[in-house]
Scaffold this motif. Structure first.
Motif, PDB file in Angstrom:
ATOM      1  N   GLY A   1       0.811  -1.204   0.000  1.00 17.44           N
ATOM      2  CA  GLY A   1       0.000   0.000   0.000  1.00 17.44           C
ATOM      3  C   GLY A   1       0.845   1.255   0.000  1.00 17.44           C
ATOM      4  O   GLY A   1       0.332   2.363   0.106  1.00 17.44           O
ATOM      5  N   GLY A   2       2.153   1.093  -0.134  1.00 15.50           N
ATOM      6  CA  GLY A   2       3.067   2.217  -0.192  1.00 15.50           C
ATOM      7  C   GLY A   2       4.278   1.833  -1.013  1.00 15.50           C
ATOM      8  O   GLY A   2       4.395   0.707  -1.493  1.00 15.50           O
ATOM      9  N   SER A   3       5.192   2.778  -1.158  1.00  9.36           N
ATOM     10  CA  SER A   3       6.374   2.518  -1.981  1.00  9.36           C
ATOM     11  C   SER A   3       7.658   2.846  -1.244  1.00  9.36           C
ATOM     12  O   SER A   3       8.646   3.230  -1.843  1.00  9.36           O
ATOM     13  N   GLY A   4       7.622   2.695   0.080  1.00 16.80           N
ATOM     14  CA  GLY A   4       8.822   2.946   0.870  1.00 16.80           C
ATOM     15  C   GLY A   4       8.538   3.940   1.974  1.00 16.80           C
ATOM     16  O   GLY A   4       7.560   3.805   2.706  1.00 16.80           O
ATOM     17  N   TRP A   5       9.367   4.969   2.061  1.00 13.87           N
ATOM     18  CA  TRP A   5       9.233   5.931   3.154  1.00 13.87           C
ATOM     19  C   TRP A   5       8.027   6.831   2.962  1.00 13.87           C
ATOM     20  O   TRP A   5       7.737   7.291   1.858  1.00 13.87           O
ATOM     21  N   ALA A   6       7.334   7.077   4.060  1.00 13.73           N
ATOM     22  CA  ALA A   6       6.174   7.948   4.071  1.00 13.73           C
ATOM     23  C   ALA A   6       6.174   8.721   5.383  1.00 13.73           C
ATOM     24  O   ALA A   6       6.978   8.455   6.288  1.00 13.73           O
ATOM     25  N   VAL A   7       5.278   9.676   5.482  1.00 15.81           N
ATOM     26  CA  VAL A   7       5.049  10.417   6.725  1.00 15.81           C
ATOM     27  C   VAL A   7       3.605  10.196   7.134  1.00 15.81           C
ATOM     28  O   VAL A   7       2.692  10.296   6.311  1.00 15.81           O
ATOM     29  N   TYR A   8       3.408   9.885   8.406  1.00 16.87           N
ATOM     30  CA  TYR A   8       2.063   9.625   8.931  1.00 16.87           C
ATOM     31  C   TYR A   8       1.794  10.492  10.149  1.00 16.87           C
ATOM     32  O   TYR A   8       2.707  10.930  10.854  1.00 16.87           O
ATOM     33  N   GLY A   9       0.530  10.713  10.401  1.00 17.48           N
ATOM     34  CA  GLY A   9       0.067  11.344  11.623  1.00 17.48           C
ATOM     35  C   GLY A   9      -1.213  10.687  12.078  1.00 17.48           C
ATOM     36  O   GLY A   9      -1.534   9.569  11.693  1.00 17.48           O
ATOM     37  N   GLY A  10      -1.976  11.402  12.898  1.00 12.85           N
ATOM     38  CA  GLY A  10      -3.185  10.854  13.503  1.00 12.85           C
ATOM     39  C   GLY A  10      -2.898  10.318  14.892  1.00 12.85           C
ATOM     40  O   GLY A  10      -1.749  10.059  15.261  1.00 12.85           O
ATOM     41  N   THR A  11      -3.954  10.146  15.676  1.00 20.27           N
ATOM     42  CA  THR A  11      -3.762   9.594  17.017  1.00 20.27           C
ATOM     43  C   THR A  11      -3.386   8.119  16.969  1.00 20.27           C
ATOM     44  O   THR A  11      -3.092   7.522  18.005  1.00 20.27           O
ATOM     45  N   SER A  12      -3.352   7.543  15.770  1.00 20.34           N
ATOM     46  CA  SER A  12      -2.743   6.226  15.601  1.00 20.34           C
ATOM     47  C   SER A  12      -1.248   6.264  15.851  1.00 20.34           C
ATOM     48  O   SER A  12      -0.627   5.228  16.104  1.00 20.34           O
ATOM     49  N   ALA A  13      -0.632   7.430  15.758  1.00 18.51           N
ATOM     50  CA  ALA A  13       0.779   7.563  16.125  1.00 18.51           C
ATOM     51  C   ALA A  13       0.933   7.716  17.631  1.00 18.51           C
ATOM     52  O   ALA A  13       1.814   7.105  18.245  1.00 18.51           O
ATOM     53  N   SER A  14       0.078   8.511  18.245  1.00 14.77           N
ATOM     54  CA  SER A  14       0.252   8.804  19.670  1.00 14.77           C
ATOM     55  C   SER A  14      -0.040   7.603  20.560  1.00 14.77           C
ATOM     56  O   SER A  14       0.598   7.430  21.601  1.00 14.77           O
ATOM     57  N   SER A  15      -0.982   6.735  20.177  1.00 14.57           N
ATOM     58  CA  SER A  15      -1.309   5.587  21.023  1.00 14.57           C
ATOM     59  C   SER A  15      -0.143   4.620  21.187  1.00 14.57           C
ATOM     60  O   SER A  15       0.216   4.277  22.322  1.00 14.57           O
TER      61      SER A  15
END
Length: 410
Positions: free
Chosen positions: A326-340
């Motif tokens: 679902g991706g091609s390597g490095w990405a940047v993510y956010g959302g409270t899915s990061a904080s948990s």
């Protein structure tokens, strides 16, 4: 059936418009229930999409991961890391390096990421972290019942899984990790996965999903979330002000989200409430159904108040993630899915909770050992403390963000 909150429904329905940019960064393998043209959110020259913009048939929970598709410099590179890395998180939250030895952290997600182990170890190798493999006994991938009959693959939830695994790797690189993959994103299947994680020995379990509250929540509380002596963290949600479940459960640590930026202060960082617009930002609110836990003393809500603590979640100040399904390597993510998963891992660094304890109570006994977030809001509400940062406790950021480990010890 559990349905998303009004704010979540509003965001999910707003999927028309110019999303060609997002499509180039999304999955090559279509996930269950995928949007053809996901809505693109933007702030300060950064644009992103919801990883799980649409629920598949039978799903009642959405993941809280947001994937950046462009930034001020153009498209996000996939060949090199971008976004906050392990050293940034350890610095911002005053955490020890090379922690987690002897602990087992579980993440509970829906569907299968067939590249989960390989992608996590690519992230670790890039940052000089020790490998964590099935062969070494460090990593386990299980279905919701504890076996290896994995559910169907889903490239949207694969982004969520990569985000979770990479945040645990960043904060607690020497911990063992269990990935439990639920058959679907229903609360019953995800809850079954949570129970499996605990049965397999995890003392720290991160849950990066949420949906609307229902009158059934008290039964879900007792069936899935009441595990004394186990840390259970839950994302507060990405749909701005409004209560979500299971963050509203009185047995969990509800984790809100912040924008985290470097500055010239003694700390070297500053944080404010993460807020994009009226349909997106950290969740918070007053539960309609769950009773207030005894350790929560705020007067803004007679029942359970969300959140307890917080950590970085703003995609505009997002974290580096490595994802190839679902991706091609490095990405940047956010959302409270990061904080948990960040907070679950901080608990792991602080040590195993005592038997019979409720770790959600720990920060309330050590309020001076957190970074108090006092600026920003995630909407309009009454009383204001439910949606506006204040000195001391407030809904969007709870008691604050980690400043070392003291607030997360029993």
């Amino acid at each position: 059936m559990r349905t998303p909150t009004p704010a979540t429904r509003k965001a999910v329905l707003a999927v028309a418009g110019s999303a060609a940019l997002a499509l180039s960064a999304l999955a090559t393998a279509a996930p269950a229930g995928a949007q053809a043209t996901p809505h693109v959110y933007s702030k300060g020259g950064t644009s992103w999409v919801r990883a799980c913009d649409t629920l598949a048939k039978g799903d009642t929970m959405a993941c809280n991961a947001l994937k950046v598709v462009s930034n001020k410099g153009g498209t996000v590179p996939n060949a090199t890391p971008s976004g906050l890395g392990p050293a940034d998180l350890l610095s911002a939250y005053n955490l020890p390096a090379n922690g987690g030895a002897g602990q087992t952290i579980a993440i509970v997600d829906a569907y299968d990421d067939p590249n989960a182990e390989a992608d996590m170890n690519a992230y670790r190798a890039a940052y000089g972290l020790p490998s964590c493999t099935t062969a070494s006994g460090c990593f386990k991938k299980l279905d919701q019942n504890g076996g290896t009959k994995y559910p169907r693959a889903n490239s949207s939830w694969a982004g969520e899984i990569s985000l979770d695994l990479d945040m645990v790797s960043a904060v607690a690189p020497n911990a063992h990790i269990i990935l439990v993959e639920a058959s679907t994103a229903s609360q019953t299947n995800l809850g079954t996965g949570l129970n499996t994680a605990v049965a397999k020995g995890a003392k720290f379990v991160s849950n990066s999903y949420g949906g609307g509250e229902t009158s059934s929540d008290s039964s879900y509380d007792s069936t899935y979330f009441n595990h004394p002596g186990v840390v259970i963290t839950v994302s507060a949600g990405d749909s701005a002000y409004g209560a979500q479940y299971p963050a509203a459960s009185k047995y969990v640590t509800a984790v809100g989200g912040t924008a985290l930026k470097r500055d010239s202060s003694a700390r070297g960082w500053n944080e404010s409430v993460w807020y994009t617009n009226s349909t997106e930002g950290t969740g918070s609110g007053c539960s309609a159904y769950d009773a207030k836990p005894t350790w929560q003393k705020d007067t803004a809500c007679a029942k359970r108040t969300i959140s307890d603590v917080s950590a970085v979640a703003d995609p505009a100040t997002g974290v580096a993630v490595y994802q190839t399904y679902g991706g091609s390597g490095w990405a940047v993510y956010g959302g409270t899915s990061a904080s948990s998963p960040i907070i679950a891992s901080v608990y792991a660094l602080a040590g195993t909770p005592s038997a019979g304890s409720y770790p959600a109570s720990f920060p309330y006994a050590h309020t001076g050992s957190l970074n108090d977030v006092t600026t920003g809001s995630n909407g309009t509400c009454s009383p204001a403390a439910l949606c506006t940062a204040e000195v001391g406790y407030d809904g969007p950021t709870g008691l604050g963000t980690p400043n070392g480990l003291a607030a997360f010890t029993g």
